[in-house]
Motif scaffolding. Structure first.
Motif, PDB file in Angstrom:
ATOM      1  N   MET A 279       0.842  -1.184   0.000  1.00 21.06           N
ATOM      2  CA  MET A 279       0.000   0.000   0.000  1.00 21.06           C
ATOM      3  C   MET A 279       0.885   1.245   0.000  1.00 21.06           C
ATOM      4  O   MET A 279       2.066   1.172   0.344  1.00 21.06           O
ATOM      5  CB  MET A 279      -0.913  -0.002   1.237  1.00 21.06           C
ATOM      6  N   PRO A 280       0.341   2.401  -0.401  1.00 24.78           N
ATOM      7  CA  PRO A 280       1.141   3.625  -0.460  1.00 24.78           C
ATOM      8  C   PRO A 280       1.732   4.051   0.884  1.00 24.78           C
ATOM      9  O   PRO A 280       2.790   4.673   0.929  1.00 24.78           O
ATOM     10  CB  PRO A 280       0.158   4.682  -0.957  1.00 24.78           C
ATOM     11  N   ASP A 281       1.081   3.688   1.995  1.00 25.14           N
ATOM     12  CA  ASP A 281       1.593   4.106   3.291  1.00 25.14           C
ATOM     13  C   ASP A 281       2.667   3.166   3.839  1.00 25.14           C
ATOM     14  O   ASP A 281       3.116   3.322   4.965  1.00 25.14           O
ATOM     15  CB  ASP A 281       0.462   4.254   4.296  1.00 25.14           C
ATOM     16  N   GLY A 282       3.073   2.166   3.066  1.00 23.00           N
ATOM     17  CA  GLY A 282       4.146   1.262   3.462  1.00 23.00           C
ATOM     18  C   GLY A 282       3.668  -0.046   4.057  1.00 23.00           C
ATOM     19  O   GLY A 282       4.465  -0.952   4.266  1.00 23.00           O
ATOM     20  N   THR A 283       2.388  -0.180   4.327  1.00 22.95           N
ATOM     21  CA  THR A 283       1.860  -1.434   4.858  1.00 22.95           C
ATOM     22  C   THR A 283       1.540  -2.376   3.695  1.00 22.95           C
ATOM     23  O   THR A 283       1.610  -1.993   2.533  1.00 22.95           O
ATOM     24  CB  THR A 283       0.577  -1.181   5.682  1.00 22.95           C
ATOM     25  N   THR A 284       1.198  -3.593   4.027  1.00 28.93           N
ATOM     26  CA  THR A 284       0.795  -4.558   3.001  1.00 28.93           C
ATOM     27  C   THR A 284      -0.628  -5.007   3.281  1.00 28.93           C
ATOM     28  O   THR A 284      -1.086  -4.997   4.419  1.00 28.93           O
ATOM     29  CB  THR A 284       1.719  -5.787   2.980  1.00 28.93           C
ATOM     30  N   GLN A 285      -1.319  -5.396   2.223  1.00 29.15           N
ATOM     31  CA  GLN A 285      -2.698  -5.849   2.340  1.00 29.15           C
ATOM     32  C   GLN A 285      -2.861  -7.116   1.523  1.00 29.15           C
ATOM     33  O   GLN A 285      -2.356  -7.220   0.410  1.00 29.15           O
ATOM     34  CB  GLN A 285      -3.653  -4.772   1.825  1.00 29.15           C
ATOM     35  N   ARG A 286      -3.567  -8.095   2.070  1.00 28.71           N
ATOM     36  CA  ARG A 286      -3.832  -9.339   1.343  1.00 28.71           C
ATOM     37  C   ARG A 286      -5.075  -9.164   0.490  1.00 28.71           C
ATOM     38  O   ARG A 286      -6.121  -8.758   0.968  1.00 28.71           O
ATOM     39  CB  ARG A 286      -4.029 -10.495   2.306  1.00 28.71           C
ATOM     40  N   ILE A 287      -4.935  -9.469  -0.788  1.00 29.41           N
ATOM     41  CA  ILE A 287      -6.051  -9.384  -1.729  1.00 29.41           C
ATOM     42  C   ILE A 287      -6.154 -10.718  -2.457  1.00 29.41           C
ATOM     43  O   ILE A 287      -5.156 -11.257  -2.936  1.00 29.41           O
ATOM     44  CB  ILE A 287      -5.850  -8.236  -2.743  1.00 29.41           C
ATOM     45  N   HIS A 288      -7.356 -11.224  -2.545  1.00 29.62           N
ATOM     46  CA  HIS A 288      -7.581 -12.490  -3.248  1.00 29.62           C
ATOM     47  C   HIS A 288      -7.457 -12.248  -4.747  1.00 29.62           C
ATOM     48  O   HIS A 288      -7.836 -11.194  -5.246  1.00 29.62           O
ATOM     49  CB  HIS A 288      -8.975 -13.020  -2.900  1.00 29.62           C
ATOM     50  N   PRO A 289      -6.914 -13.204  -5.496  1.00 34.09           N
ATOM     51  CA  PRO A 289      -6.763 -13.025  -6.955  1.00 34.09           C
ATOM     52  C   PRO A 289      -8.058 -12.682  -7.679  1.00 34.09           C
ATOM     53  O   PRO A 289      -8.046 -11.967  -8.672  1.00 34.09           O
ATOM     54  CB  PRO A 289      -6.213 -14.369  -7.420  1.00 34.09           C
ATOM     55  N   LYS A 290      -9.201 -13.159  -7.195  1.00 34.98           N
ATOM     56  CA  LYS A 290     -10.480 -12.825  -7.832  1.00 34.98           C
ATOM     57  C   LYS A 290     -10.760 -11.330  -7.702  1.00 34.98           C
ATOM     58  O   LYS A 290     -11.303 -10.713  -8.612  1.00 34.98           O
ATOM     59  CB  LYS A 290     -11.630 -13.612  -7.194  1.00 34.98           C
ATOM     60  N   GLN A 291     -10.395 -10.724  -6.559  1.00 37.48           N
ATOM     61  CA  GLN A 291     -10.592  -9.296  -6.381  1.00 37.48           C
ATOM     62  C   GLN A 291      -9.725  -8.507  -7.351  1.00 37.48           C
ATOM     63  O   GLN A 291     -10.171  -7.506  -7.918  1.00 37.48           O
ATOM     64  CB  GLN A 291     -10.266  -8.877  -4.949  1.00 37.48           C
ATOM     65  N   ILE A 292      -8.505  -8.954  -7.551  1.00 42.59           N
ATOM     66  CA  ILE A 292      -7.604  -8.283  -8.485  1.00 42.59           C
ATOM     67  C   ILE A 292      -8.177  -8.364  -9.891  1.00 42.59           C
ATOM     68  O   ILE A 292      -8.198  -7.385 -10.638  1.00 42.59           O
ATOM     69  CB  ILE A 292      -6.193  -8.893  -8.421  1.00 42.59           C
ATOM     70  N   GLU A 293      -8.687  -9.545 -10.253  1.00 39.49           N
ATOM     71  CA  GLU A 293      -9.273  -9.723 -11.580  1.00 39.49           C
ATOM     72  C   GLU A 293     -10.491  -8.822 -11.766  1.00 39.49           C
ATOM     73  O   GLU A 293     -10.658  -8.190 -12.819  1.00 39.49           O
ATOM     74  CB  GLU A 293      -9.675 -11.185 -11.763  1.00 39.49           C
ATOM     75  N   GLN A 294     -11.347  -8.728 -10.740  1.00 39.22           N
ATOM     76  CA  GLN A 294     -12.525  -7.873 -10.837  1.00 39.22           C
ATOM     77  C   GLN A 294     -12.127  -6.396 -10.948  1.00 39.22           C
ATOM     78  O   GLN A 294     -12.729  -5.647 -11.719  1.00 39.22           O
ATOM     79  CB  GLN A 294     -13.420  -8.084  -9.626  1.00 39.22           C
ATOM     80  N   GLN A 295     -11.121  -5.974 -10.191  1.00 39.68           N
ATOM     81  CA  GLN A 295     -10.673  -4.588 -10.269  1.00 39.68           C
ATOM     82  C   GLN A 295     -10.117  -4.279 -11.650  1.00 39.68           C
ATOM     83  O   GLN A 295     -10.367  -3.212 -12.208  1.00 39.68           O
ATOM     84  CB  GLN A 295      -9.610  -4.316  -9.205  1.00 39.68           C
ATOM     85  N   TYR A 296      -9.367  -5.213 -12.212  1.00 43.01           N
ATOM     86  CA  TYR A 296      -8.790  -5.024 -13.546  1.00 43.01           C
ATOM     87  C   TYR A 296      -9.895  -4.924 -14.596  1.00 43.01           C
ATOM     88  O   TYR A 296      -9.866  -4.047 -15.459  1.00 43.01           O
ATOM     89  CB  TYR A 296      -7.837  -6.169 -13.854  1.00 43.01           C
ATOM     90  N   LYS A 297     -10.894  -5.812 -14.514  1.00 46.96           N
ATOM     91  CA  LYS A 297     -11.996  -5.774 -15.473  1.00 46.96           C
ATOM     92  C   LYS A 297     -12.769  -4.466 -15.371  1.00 46.96           C
ATOM     93  O   LYS A 297     -13.140  -3.875 -16.384  1.00 46.96           O
ATOM     94  CB  LYS A 297     -12.944  -6.954 -15.239  1.00 46.96           C
ATOM     95  N   LYS A 298     -13.021  -4.022 -14.143  1.00 46.18           N
ATOM     96  CA  LYS A 298     -13.768  -2.777 -13.951  1.00 46.18           C
ATOM     97  C   LYS A 298     -12.984  -1.593 -14.511  1.00 46.18           C
ATOM     98  O   LYS A 298     -13.544  -0.736 -15.199  1.00 46.18           O
ATOM     99  CB  LYS A 298     -14.067  -2.553 -12.477  1.00 46.18           C
ATOM    100  N   ALA A 299     -11.687  -1.552 -14.246  1.00 46.46           N
ATOM    101  CA  ALA A 299     -10.867  -0.457 -14.760  1.00 46.46           C
ATOM    102  C   ALA A 299     -10.828  -0.474 -16.286  1.00 46.46           C
ATOM    103  O   ALA A 299     -10.891   0.573 -16.933  1.00 46.46           O
ATOM    104  CB  ALA A 299      -9.461  -0.549 -14.194  1.00 46.46           C
ATOM    105  N   LEU A 300     -10.754  -1.665 -16.869  1.00 49.24           N
ATOM    106  CA  LEU A 300     -10.740  -1.786 -18.318  1.00 49.24           C
ATOM    107  C   LEU A 300     -12.063  -1.342 -18.923  1.00 49.24           C
ATOM    108  O   LEU A 300     -12.088  -0.607 -19.912  1.00 49.24           O
ATOM    109  CB  LEU A 300     -10.422  -3.227 -18.715  1.00 49.24           C
TER     110      LEU A 300
END
Length: 71
Positions: free
Chosen positions: A36-57
């Motif tokens: 994350m931008p503040d230096g921490t890390t966050q766990r994201i499931h691959p399905k969430q990444i795929e959905q975010q990519y599709k929405k952005a596209l």
């Protein structure tokens, strides 16, 4: 006797391949760690990444392009 050893060896190979495939699938389906931008890390499931990519596209494809004077 030869057939028995052949079948047993095929079963051993099948067991090894299925075990390796299962461990590979578990590694792929594990949540990704995203910095994350503040230096921490966050766990994201691959399905969430795929959905975010599709929405952005889809958002990028749906935005109206400004038309030039030539068109």
């Amino acid at each position: 006797m030869r057939i028995v050893f052949g079948v047993l060896s095929l079963l051993v190979v099948l067991a090894i391949v299925s075990w390796q495939a299962r461990t590979q699938v578990k590694a792929v389906s594990a949540p990704a760690v995203v910095p994350m931008p503040d230096g921490t890390t966050q766990r994201i499931h691959p399905k969430q990444i795929e959905q975010q990519y599709k929405k952005a596209l889809e958002d990028a494809m749906n935005t109206a392009r400004p038309r030039s004077a030539d068109e």
